[in-house]
Design a protein around this motif. Structure first.
Motif, PDB file in Angstrom:
ATOM      1  N   GLN A 162       0.832  -1.208   0.000  1.00 12.38           N
ATOM      2  CA  GLN A 162       0.000   0.000   0.000  1.00 12.38           C
ATOM      3  C   GLN A 162       0.867   1.259   0.000  1.00 12.38           C
ATOM      4  O   GLN A 162       0.574   2.230  -0.704  1.00 12.38           O
ATOM      5  N   THR A 163       1.927   1.233   0.799  1.00 14.68           N
ATOM      6  CA  THR A 163       2.834   2.385   0.856  1.00 14.68           C
ATOM      7  C   THR A 163       3.512   2.601  -0.484  1.00 14.68           C
ATOM      8  O   THR A 163       3.601   3.740  -0.972  1.00 14.68           O
ATOM      9  N   LYS A 164       3.986   1.535  -1.104  1.00 18.55           N
ATOM     10  CA  LYS A 164       4.654   1.652  -2.401  1.00 18.55           C
ATOM     11  C   LYS A 164       3.709   2.229  -3.452  1.00 18.55           C
ATOM     12  O   LYS A 164       4.081   3.115  -4.234  1.00 18.55           O
ATOM     13  N   GLN A 165       2.487   1.730  -3.460  1.00 19.35           N
ATOM     14  CA  GLN A 165       1.516   2.211  -4.441  1.00 19.35           C
ATOM     15  C   GLN A 165       1.174   3.684  -4.206  1.00 19.35           C
ATOM     16  O   GLN A 165       1.061   4.472  -5.153  1.00 19.35           O
ATOM     17  N   ALA A 166       1.037   4.063  -2.933  1.00 20.66           N
ATOM     18  CA  ALA A 166       0.688   5.449  -2.612  1.00 20.66           C
ATOM     19  C   ALA A 166       1.808   6.404  -2.999  1.00 20.66           C
ATOM     20  O   ALA A 166       1.560   7.482  -3.564  1.00 20.66           O
ATOM     21  N   LEU A 167       3.052   6.027  -2.718  1.00 16.34           N
ATOM     22  CA  LEU A 167       4.179   6.904  -3.039  1.00 16.34           C
ATOM     23  C   LEU A 167       4.415   6.995  -4.540  1.00 16.34           C
ATOM     24  O   LEU A 167       4.751   8.066  -5.057  1.00 16.34           O
ATOM     25  N   GLU A 168       4.227   5.888  -5.248  1.00 21.38           N
ATOM     26  CA  GLU A 168       4.402   5.941  -6.699  1.00 21.38           C
ATOM     27  C   GLU A 168       3.288   6.774  -7.336  1.00 21.38           C
ATOM     28  O   GLU A 168       3.542   7.561  -8.268  1.00 21.38           O
ATOM     29  N   ALA A 169       2.072   6.644  -6.834  1.00 25.52           N
ATOM     30  CA  ALA A 169       0.955   7.417  -7.378  1.00 25.52           C
ATOM     31  C   ALA A 169       1.138   8.914  -7.135  1.00 25.52           C
ATOM     32  O   ALA A 169       0.802   9.743  -7.989  1.00 25.52           O
ATOM     33  N   SER A 170       1.710   9.268  -5.989  1.00 27.14           N
ATOM     34  CA  SER A 170       1.870  10.681  -5.643  1.00 27.14           C
ATOM     35  C   SER A 170       3.131  11.312  -6.226  1.00 27.14           C
ATOM     36  O   SER A 170       3.127  12.478  -6.624  1.00 27.14           O
ATOM     37  N   PHE A 171       4.219  10.523  -6.269  1.00 20.52           N
ATOM     38  CA  PHE A 171       5.512  11.110  -6.630  1.00 20.52           C
ATOM     39  C   PHE A 171       6.208  10.422  -7.806  1.00 20.52           C
ATOM     40  O   PHE A 171       7.237  10.902  -8.272  1.00 20.52           O
ATOM     41  N   GLY A 172       5.685   9.300  -8.237  1.00 21.30           N
ATOM     42  CA  GLY A 172       6.234   8.631  -9.408  1.00 21.30           C
ATOM     43  C   GLY A 172       7.400   7.714  -9.150  1.00 21.30           C
ATOM     44  O   GLY A 172       7.871   7.026 -10.062  1.00 21.30           O
ATOM     45  N   ILE A 173       7.898   7.655  -7.919  1.00 19.31           N
ATOM     46  CA  ILE A 173       9.060   6.802  -7.619  1.00 19.31           C
ATOM     47  C   ILE A 173       8.575   5.383  -7.328  1.00 19.31           C
ATOM     48  O   ILE A 173       7.809   5.174  -6.385  1.00 19.31           O
ATOM     49  N   GLY A 253      11.421  -7.154  -1.382  1.00 13.74           N
ATOM     50  CA  GLY A 253      10.299  -7.502  -2.251  1.00 13.74           C
ATOM     51  C   GLY A 253      10.729  -7.632  -3.699  1.00 13.74           C
ATOM     52  O   GLY A 253      11.751  -7.076  -4.121  1.00 13.74           O
ATOM     53  N   SER A 254       9.968  -8.337  -4.475  1.00 11.56           N
ATOM     54  CA  SER A 254      10.356  -8.637  -5.857  1.00 11.56           C
ATOM     55  C   SER A 254      10.062  -7.476  -6.796  1.00 11.56           C
ATOM     56  O   SER A 254       8.992  -6.881  -6.761  1.00 11.56           O
ATOM     57  N   ARG A 255      11.010  -7.109  -7.583  1.00 13.01           N
ATOM     58  CA  ARG A 255      10.919  -6.208  -8.721  1.00 13.01           C
ATOM     59  C   ARG A 255      12.329  -6.155  -9.292  1.00 13.01           C
ATOM     60  O   ARG A 255      13.216  -5.486  -8.752  1.00 13.01           O
ATOM     61  N   ALA A 256      12.573  -6.851 -10.357  1.00 13.40           N
ATOM     62  CA  ALA A 256      13.924  -7.128 -10.838  1.00 13.40           C
ATOM     63  C   ALA A 256      14.729  -5.866 -11.092  1.00 13.40           C
ATOM     64  O   ALA A 256      15.869  -5.733 -10.639  1.00 13.40           O
ATOM     65  N   GLU A 257      14.150  -4.896 -11.782  1.00 15.87           N
ATOM     66  CA  GLU A 257      14.937  -3.743 -12.209  1.00 15.87           C
ATOM     67  C   GLU A 257      15.167  -2.715 -11.107  1.00 15.87           C
ATOM     68  O   GLU A 257      16.195  -2.054 -11.045  1.00 15.87           O
ATOM     69  N   ILE A 258      14.202  -2.571 -10.198  1.00 15.91           N
ATOM     70  CA  ILE A 258      14.326  -1.599  -9.105  1.00 15.91           C
ATOM     71  C   ILE A 258      13.891  -2.269  -7.809  1.00 15.91           C
ATOM     72  O   ILE A 258      12.713  -2.602  -7.647  1.00 15.91           O
ATOM     73  N   ARG A 259      14.812  -2.484  -6.917  1.00 12.77           N
ATOM     74  CA  ARG A 259      14.469  -3.174  -5.672  1.00 12.77           C
ATOM     75  C   ARG A 259      13.777  -2.226  -4.702  1.00 12.77           C
ATOM     76  O   ARG A 259      13.784  -0.997  -4.875  1.00 12.77           O
ATOM     77  N   GLU A 260      13.157  -2.792  -3.675  1.00 15.23           N
ATOM     78  CA  GLU A 260      12.533  -1.988  -2.635  1.00 15.23           C
ATOM     79  C   GLU A 260      13.592  -1.111  -1.961  1.00 15.23           C
ATOM     80  O   GLU A 260      14.715  -1.553  -1.719  1.00 15.23           O
TER      81      GLU A 260
END
Length: 393
Positions: A162-173, A253-260
């Motif tokens: 939830q935090t990752k989704q909220a920060l990406e939605a607000s700031f794009g990171i 957490g999993s995300r090959a190109e950009i890790r948590e």
């Protein structure tokens, strides 16, 4: 209000010990009492004109003095009630023959933490002595440390998402799990304890604390107890989160190109799981875009610490000769109270948050440590932001 009349004591005949299973019986605990609200009206009447900014509306005045709403106050009382009434009567604070209610004890402790005023001043406001304020506050801190610790813990994967989704939605990171920051708790020390270890870069005696926050300014991780003479980067390396992240047990957490990862300022090293801004002149447009987005996320941590120190002024004022063994517990409980307010949907008055930086007067620290993998991750984040910007233009 006139003090209540003392009830007459009724003499009772001693029980025949031969009819008892033991010659000695356990002392009876106080019977559960209904919530006490009388203390509040007495306190409000006594202190309603003690400052120019005190609200006239009752609920707002309550928040002014104790930072929390009445609903959150009742919840806090429910957390510590068992501990504050479970000791034998001889261990409870007695004022004019009356035991202090749990509500009044909690109010005294919250007022001490919220105002940062001397124990004598807090005692005067409640009509109790300095020693009572000291005992009540410390009992409250001990209980909260044990009973409320579940309000400050590393979140489950679903919450991290939830935090990752909220920060990406607000700031794009992408894949950002929060922000990290540190601050000094300034104190005075006796001459015998005034060693260089506790003297920081601004010649103050201080204790360091570091926090990790999520998108709602909730503290996810906190470390304190270390001398203010340390650098931010060194404090990080002594913290548990550093060891967990370096060993792959956290932010994995999993995300090959950009890790948590977390967002930190230039005082931190650039690591695979910790992104800092680009430094120097001649930055590309993509790098500048990254720095803007990065700063926006990091501001969440900065504001969280400004709210913490603004709400619980005991951490913002210069602490007079604190017990350095107990101070970490005080800091932790203030962080727990900060989170409890967020978890209960509570809010601070706008004028409570510090108007300046939480570490005003301290120069920015710069860490030159750059990890090669961390550099590669930051470049990927930078490229991601560049593509996102192009698609939205």
């Amino acid at each position: 209000m006139a003090p209540p009349k003392k009830s007459k004591k009724v003499k009772r005949k001693a029980k025949d010990s031969s009819k008892c299973g033991s010659l000695y019986s356990e002392p009876k605990l106080p019977e559960p009492q209904p919530p006490d609200s009388e203390w509040w009206y007495s306190f409000w009447h006594k202190n309603y004109d003690s400052g120019p900014d005190i609200p006239l509306e009752e609920d707002e005045a309550f928040k002014y003095f104790f930072r929390v709403s009445k609903k959150t106050f009742e919840y806090i009382c429910s957390l510590v009630r068992e501990d504050l009434v479970s000791r034998p009567p001889s261990g409870l604070i007695n004022i004019e023959g009356r035991l202090l209610s749990v509500e009044k004890q909690v109010a005294i402790a919250l007022r001490r933490l919220a105002s940062g005023e001397a124990q004598v001043s807090v005692g005067t406001a409640f009509g109790v002595g300095q020693s009572t304020v000291s005992q009540v506050t410390w009992r409250f801190i001990e209980s909260m440390e044990d009973r409320a610790r579940h309000h400050l813990k590393w979140p489950e994967p679903e919450r991290i998402e939830q935090t990752k989704q909220a920060l990406e939605a607000s700031f794009g990171i992408p894949n950002c799990c929060g922000a990290i920051d540190a601050t000094h708790i300034i104190m005075t020390l006796p001459a015998v304890e005034s060693s260089d270890d506790w003297c920081d870069q601004e010649s103050n005696y201080s204790m360091f604390m570091q926090v990790v926050v999520d998108h709602e300014m909730r503290f996810l991780d906190m470390v304190t107890g270390w001398p203010g003479s340390m650098t931010v980067s060194r404090l990080l390396k002594f913290s548990g989160i550093y060891k967990l992240c370096e060993s792959g047990k956290r932010l994995n957490g999993s995300r090959a190109e950009i890790r948590e990862h977390l967002i930190g300022d230039s005082a931190y090293p650039l690591l695979p799981w910790l992104m800092i801004p680009f430094e120097g002149k001649g930055l590309s447009a993509a790098m500048k875009t990254f720095n803007v987005k990065h700063k926006s996320v990091h501001t969440i941590a900065t504001r969280a610490l400004s709210q913490l120190k603004g709400a619980w002024r005991i951490l913002h004022k210069v602490m007079w000769r604190p017990d350095k063994q107990k101070l970490p517990s005080i800091i932790l409980v203030c962080c727990l109270l900060h989170n409890i307010m967020i978890d209960n949907g509570d809010y601070l008055h706008p004028n409570v948050e510090l108007s300046d930086h939480h570490d005003a007067g301290y120069k920015e620290q710069i860490c030159l440590q750059v990890d090669s993998i961390g550099r590669a991750v930051r470049e990927r984040v930078c490229s991601h932001l560049q593509v996102s910007t192009m698609l939205t233009d």
